[in-house]
Design a protein around this motif. Sequence first.
Motif, PDB file in Angstrom:
ATOM      1  N   GLY A  51       0.817  -1.163   0.008  1.00 39.05           N
ATOM      2  CA  GLY A  51      -0.164   0.061  -0.072  1.00 39.05           C
ATOM      3  C   GLY A  51       0.885   1.282   0.141  1.00 39.05           C
ATOM      4  N   LEU A  52       0.108   2.391  -0.234  1.00 36.49           N
ATOM      5  CA  LEU A  52       0.985   3.616  -0.504  1.00 36.49           C
ATOM      6  C   LEU A  52      -0.162   4.846   0.181  1.00 36.49           C
ATOM      7  CD1 LEU A  52       3.218   5.324  -1.450  1.00 36.49           C
ATOM      8  CD2 LEU A  52       2.094   5.759  -3.540  1.00 36.49           C
ATOM      9  N   ARG A  53       0.370   5.661   1.066  1.00 37.92           N
ATOM     10  CA  ARG A  53      -0.346   6.469   1.728  1.00 37.92           C
ATOM     11  C   ARG A  53       0.049   7.859   1.199  1.00 37.92           C
ATOM     12  NH1 ARG A  53       0.310   3.735   6.688  1.00 37.92           N
ATOM     13  NH2 ARG A  53      -1.553   2.464   7.299  1.00 37.92           N
ATOM     14  N   ILE A  54      -0.655   8.863   0.620  1.00 36.11           N
ATOM     15  CA  ILE A  54      -0.303   9.933  -0.051  1.00 36.11           C
ATOM     16  C   ILE A  54      -0.963  11.120   0.875  1.00 36.11           C
ATOM     17  CG2 ILE A  54      -0.559  11.585  -1.935  1.00 36.11           C
ATOM     18  CD1 ILE A  54      -0.458   9.073  -3.712  1.00 36.11           C
ATOM     19  N   GLY A  55      -0.331  11.988   1.440  1.00 41.49           N
ATOM     20  CA  GLY A  55      -0.768  13.051   2.497  1.00 41.49           C
ATOM     21  C   GLY A  55      -1.396  14.393   1.722  1.00 41.49           C
ATOM     22  N   GLY A  56      -0.943  14.490   0.413  1.00 36.92           N
ATOM     23  CA  GLY A  56      -1.892  15.498  -0.227  1.00 36.92           C
ATOM     24  C   GLY A  56      -1.346  15.362  -1.638  1.00 36.92           C
ATOM     25  N   ALA A  57      -2.217  15.749  -2.575  1.00 37.83           N
ATOM     26  CA  ALA A  57      -1.892  15.984  -3.857  1.00 37.83           C
ATOM     27  C   ALA A  57      -2.617  17.145  -4.642  1.00 37.83           C
ATOM     28  CB  ALA A  57      -2.464  14.484  -4.728  1.00 37.83           C
ATOM     29  N   HIS A  58      -1.739  17.630  -5.574  1.00 40.47           N
ATOM     30  CA  HIS A  58      -2.436  18.905  -6.332  1.00 40.47           C
ATOM     31  C   HIS A  58      -2.070  18.860  -7.765  1.00 40.47           C
ATOM     32  CE1 HIS A  58      -3.671  22.951  -6.777  1.00 40.47           C
ATOM     33  NE2 HIS A  58      -2.535  23.290  -7.319  1.00 40.47           N
ATOM     34  N   TRP A  59      -2.837  19.125  -8.570  1.00 40.07           N
ATOM     35  CA  TRP A  59      -2.414  19.581  -9.853  1.00 40.07           C
ATOM     36  C   TRP A  59      -3.010  20.820 -10.400  1.00 40.07           C
ATOM     37  CZ3 TRP A  59      -5.987  20.205 -13.739  1.00 40.07           C
ATOM     38  CH2 TRP A  59      -7.160  19.802 -13.310  1.00 40.07           C
ATOM     39  N   SER A  60      -2.193  21.419 -11.686  1.00 36.80           N
ATOM     40  CA  SER A  60      -2.671  22.586 -12.097  1.00 36.80           C
ATOM     41  C   SER A  60      -2.333  22.690 -13.515  1.00 36.80           C
ATOM     42  CB  SER A  60      -2.234  23.819 -11.273  1.00 36.80           C
ATOM     43  OG  SER A  60      -0.960  23.972 -11.331  1.00 36.80           O
ATOM     44  N   LEU A  61      -2.845  23.281 -14.432  1.00 34.11           N
ATOM     45  CA  LEU A  61      -2.348  23.471 -15.714  1.00 34.11           C
ATOM     46  C   LEU A  61      -1.840  24.805 -16.117  1.00 34.11           C
ATOM     47  CD1 LEU A  61      -5.434  22.023 -17.901  1.00 34.11           C
ATOM     48  CD2 LEU A  61      -3.312  20.850 -17.408  1.00 34.11           C
ATOM     49  N   ARG A  62      -1.832  25.822 -15.150  1.00 34.19           N
ATOM     50  CA  ARG A  62      -1.357  27.264 -15.423  1.00 34.19           C
ATOM     51  C   ARG A  62      -0.756  27.426 -14.137  1.00 34.19           C
ATOM     52  NH1 ARG A  62      -6.853  30.367 -17.876  1.00 34.19           N
ATOM     53  NH2 ARG A  62      -7.110  29.070 -20.047  1.00 34.19           N
ATOM     54  N   PRO A  63       0.475  28.358 -14.277  1.00 28.94           N
ATOM     55  CA  PRO A  63       0.963  28.750 -15.726  1.00 28.94           C
ATOM     56  C   PRO A  63       1.949  27.882 -16.629  1.00 28.94           C
ATOM     57  CG  PRO A  63       2.555  29.412 -14.001  1.00 28.94           C
ATOM     58  CD  PRO A  63       1.193  28.763 -13.114  1.00 28.94           C
ATOM     59  N   ILE A  64       2.196  26.695 -15.671  1.00 29.80           N
ATOM     60  CA  ILE A  64       2.615  25.667 -16.613  1.00 29.80           C
ATOM     61  C   ILE A  64       1.951  24.168 -15.938  1.00 29.80           C
ATOM     62  CG2 ILE A  64       4.857  26.654 -17.282  1.00 29.80           C
ATOM     63  CD1 ILE A  64       6.100  25.135 -14.930  1.00 29.80           C
ATOM     64  N   PRO A  65       1.830  23.285 -16.693  1.00 27.82           N
ATOM     65  CA  PRO A  65       1.309  21.878 -16.034  1.00 27.82           C
ATOM     66  C   PRO A  65       2.270  21.476 -14.812  1.00 27.82           C
ATOM     67  CG  PRO A  65       1.357  21.742 -18.352  1.00 27.82           C
ATOM     68  CD  PRO A  65       2.513  22.873 -18.047  1.00 27.82           C
ATOM     69  N   VAL A  66       1.602  21.032 -13.774  1.00 26.71           N
ATOM     70  CA  VAL A  66       2.625  20.548 -12.674  1.00 26.71           C
ATOM     71  C   VAL A  66       1.558  19.577 -11.740  1.00 26.71           C
ATOM     72  CG1 VAL A  66       2.036  22.445 -11.232  1.00 26.71           C
ATOM     73  CG2 VAL A  66       4.129  21.170 -10.839  1.00 26.71           C
ATOM     74  N   VAL A  67       2.128  18.636 -11.156  1.00 31.53           N
ATOM     75  CA  VAL A  67       1.541  17.693 -10.142  1.00 31.53           C
ATOM     76  C   VAL A  67       2.483  17.633  -8.847  1.00 31.53           C
ATOM     77  CG1 VAL A  67       0.890  15.421  -9.795  1.00 31.53           C
ATOM     78  CG2 VAL A  67       0.531  16.187 -12.033  1.00 31.53           C
ATOM     79  N   VAL A  68       1.838  18.002  -7.675  1.00 28.06           N
ATOM     80  CA  VAL A  68       2.761  17.862  -6.515  1.00 28.06           C
ATOM     81  C   VAL A  68       2.051  16.865  -5.461  1.00 28.06           C
ATOM     82  CG1 VAL A  68       3.445  19.430  -4.997  1.00 28.06           C
ATOM     83  CG2 VAL A  68       3.267  20.720  -6.649  1.00 28.06           C
TER      84      VAL A  68
END
Length: 435
Positions: A51-68
Motif C-alpha cells: 500500500g501507499l499513503r499520500i498526504g496530499g496531491a495537487h495539480w494545475s495547468l497554469r501557468p505550466i502543467p504541474v503535479v505535486v
Amino acid sequence: MTRAGRWITGTAVAVLLLLGGLALLAWRLLPSDEALAAEIGQRFEKASGIGLRIGGAHWSLRPIPVVVLSDLATVQERPITVRRVVVRPQLAALWNRRIAIDAVEIEGAVLPRTSVRAFRGRWQWSDAATALAGAWSPAEVALEHLRLRDVTWIDRRDIGLAYDADLRFDRGWRPREAEVSRRGASPAARMRVEREGEQDRWRVKIDVGGGSWNGDAALRVLDQGRMRLTAQLSPKGVDIAGLVGAFARRNVVEGRIDGQTELETEGDNLGEMVRRLHTRTRFTVKPATLKGFDLAKAVSTAGADRSGQTVFDDLTGTLDTQSGDDGIVLRYTGLQARSGLLTASGSATVLNRRLSGEAAIDLVDGVVGVPFKLAGTLDEPQLSLTGGALAGAAVGTAVLPGVGTAIGARIGQQVEKLFGGEDEEKEKKPPQKPR
C-alpha cells in the motif's frame, strides 16, 4: 520488442510513475486532488502488492502543467517515505496519452534497506508498467531531467547517508549527463558522468578524499537483452580517511591511494546489476600508517603487546569487492608493506566490518616470516599468533629472550604445519561425509 527494450520501457515507466509521473494517468478525467491521490495509491498497490499513503496531491495547468505530491509513505513496518514530489509534464503529450515529462523533483526521501528489499520478487517491472500506465505509452524521451534532493539510504547497520543527484536523459534512458554527491560531505564526495556523443560510453569524474578517481565507462547489450557495464578508473591522491569518512566509515590505514580500478557487472535489470557489482583495485599508498598496531613490538612480544602504530614507506596490494545479498565482501590480496624496521605481507577479508586474515612479518635483522592472524572488526581489529606459533614463542623466550621469541614463533608455526594444525578453524568443523 527485444528483452532489453521491454526491460528499459517497463522499468522506465514503472519508476517514473512511482516517483509521481503516475499522477498523469488520471488527467484525462480532470480529477479532484483527493481523487488523484486515491487513484495513485490504488494503482501503486495493484502493481506492487504494497500500500501507499499520500498526504496530499495537487495539480494545475497554469501557468505550466504541474503535479505535486506530499508526505508519501508505503504501508510497511518501516515505511519508505518521501516528503515531496513535483512532476512537470509536457502538456501536448498529455492529450495524446503519452508520458513525456520535462522534470521530476524528489525531496526528502528516506529508503530503509529492508523496506526496499521487500519489493524484490513481488514487483515485476513489465506487470507494474501495465498496471500503472494503462493505455499510456512513454515518449521517445519520457523524462528529460530527474532531480533528487536529500534522499537518504539506510543500510543494514542502520546508518543513514543522504545524497543529492541531477540526471539528464537521452533516448533509450541513456544518461546524457549526471551528478551524484554525498550531501554534506567534507571534503566533497561527488561523481559526474558525461556521455561521449551517441555511443554507450561515458566519461566518469569522481572527486573524493581530496583526490580524484576518474576514468571511462561503457555499456553493452548482450544476447537476449542482458546488460553488461564495465569501467576503468584511476584513483590519484585519494586520502583514505576522507574517502571512508564521507560514507560514515572508519579504517585502520591512513595515507593517500594511487592505482587502477576495474569495474564490471551484468544483469537483466538495474537491480540485478547492482547486486552483481564487482571491482578490482590495484593500489599503492605512500607513505601508509597502520593505526593501533606497532608490528615491531608485536613481533618482539609474540603478540602480547602491539599498542601504537606502524608507519610504512609504502603499502601495495589488490582489493576485490563483490556485492551480494549479505553485503559487500572486500578481499585484500598480495599485501606488501615496507618500513625501515620491517617488511610485512598478507591477505585479509572483510564482510559487514568483520575482519579475518593472516600476515607474515620480517624484521630487518634476519627474523623472517613471523606468522600472525587477523580477526575482530574494523573498529576493534585483533592481531595474534596461532596456537602452534604461540607455543613455539614460549619455548623461544625460555631459550633466548627478545628475538628468540620471534624465532620460536616461526619454528612453532612450521611444526604446526607439519602435523596438520595450521588452521585452527578446521579442527572445529565436523568431518565431511564422503560423496
